[in-house]
Design a protein around this motif. Structure first.
Motif: not given
Length: 375
Positions: A66-72
């Motif tokens: 969730v963190l990585c997808v959100g930042m991308i």
């Protein structure tokens, strides 16, 4: 752990850096005053949706994805700010920006709350509060300086690079957390119950951001009312962040582990009441400065104690959902405070006083409710 604090700083800088420039940027595209208001508020509205979606997704798949997808996703959306040519296009970009941004913070705080570390949860949340404070101080200044000297596009490019860069670091250096299945774990661990401390936490963070919404609206008007330079509004807003950061990082942060969280939240809300009354009665820049220092003390008591309460009273299998709801209350408080301030056609001094009285009444009712024995 340090990378998570950096991610929190970048996530909030993304939000705070646009505060001083989003209205003039929308106007430069030809937006009407009403549409400017919609564009500003739409981010917080879609952010609430993103917070709730984030919470459910975290509990199913873990916070890292969730963190990585959100930042991308945020990094991609930020790029689109530089190519919009109409206010209508900006409306869509703001909606998706808020939606994507809503994924990041609950995931980061779920990580912090679930880390197996020798550090106490109170101090961890105090340092996370310091990260937010740093972003609150640096973000507006960064947004104003870069957009003023180089143009809006450079600011959006810089934020895009920062967000994508942090996403890449998170992919390689943030470890996966084990996802606890609701079927495999015991009911005591998996259930998300809105206990009295949890309700106190959600209400407290809502009230804190509600007052910040009032402050953002009324402080520039108060400065103007006292015939002071408009440029003093920025330093006044920075002062409360500096005071909060000092309380977070100095030995005073032991308070967040030694004192009961409900007591800390109550003290913080009462201090905020005092700050609003002081702002109402202020007749000079020094008075405003002291009032904002008081406000910073209240902020420092509330933010870590509310976050720590969510960690303590949410099972690991439901911690994502708990923080998703927490930050939905956070975003809703900003929207409600700004709307409340704008709807009352009163002087800024009277607005601060009304806000203080409403807050004090709710604090008394909330405190009595939280300590009423359960039958």
């Amino acid at each position: 752990m340090a990378l998570l604090y950096i991610i929190i700083i970048v996530a909030f800088i993304d939000t705070f850096s646009q505060l001083p420039i989003i209205a003039p940027f929308a106007i430069s595209l030809g937006a009407t005053p009403m549409l400017v208001g919609i564009i500003i508020g739409l981010y917080s509205f879609s952010n609430i949706i993103g917070n709730i979606v984030s919470g459910y997704w975290i509990d199913r798949s873990g916070p890292k994805i969730v963190l990585c997808v959100g930042m991308i996703f945020v990094g991609i959306v930020l790029f689109f700010y530089s190519i919009v040519t109409t206010p209508q296009q900006l409306v869509y970009v703001r909606f998706f920006h808020g939606l994507a941004g809503g994924l990041i913070v609950p995931a980061a705080f779920t990580y912090l709350g679930s880390r197996k570390t020798s550090e106490s949860k109170g101090r961890i949340m105090a340092f996370s509060g310091a990260s937010v404070g740093i972003a609150a101080i640096a973000g507006p200044a960064l947004g104003a300086i870069i957009s003023g000297r180089f143009g809006y596009d450079y600011l959006f490019f810089m934020l895009t690079v920062l967000m994508i860069g942090c996403a890449v670091l998170a992919i390689f250096f943030v470890k996966e957390l084990q996802v606890i299945s609701s079927k495999a774990a015991s009911p005591q661990i998996t259930s998300l119950k809105l206990t009295k401390p949890m309700l106190f936490s959600y209400t407290s963070i809502f009230l804190l951001m509600f007052t910040l919404g009032i402050l953002t609206f009324a402080l520039p008007l108060k400065v103007e009312e006292l015939q002071l330079s408009a440029e003093l509004t920025g330093p006044l807003l920075s002062v409360f962040g500096l005071v909060a950061i000092l309380i977070f990082v100095l030995p005073t942060n032991v308070l967040f582990d030694k004192w009961n969280n409900v007591h800390l939240m109550t003290i913080g809300l009462v201090i905020i009441c005092g700050a609003l009354v002081s702002l109402s009665l202020s007749a000079s820049f020094i008075h405003l400065l002291l009032a904002m220092m008081i406000y910073g003390g209240g902020f420092a008591f509330i933010f870590p104690s509310t976050s720590a309460t969510v960690v303590e009273h949410s099972g690991e299998a439901k911690r994502g959902k708990a923080f998703g709801l927490f930050y939905a209350c956070f975003s809703f408080g900003v929207i409600t405070g700004s709307f409340f301030a704008g709807a009352l056609a009163v002087s800024p001094s009277f607005l601060f006083l009304i806000g203080a009285l409403c807050l004090l009444l709710i604090v008394i009712l909330l405190y009595l409710f939280s300590w009423k024995p359960v039958i």
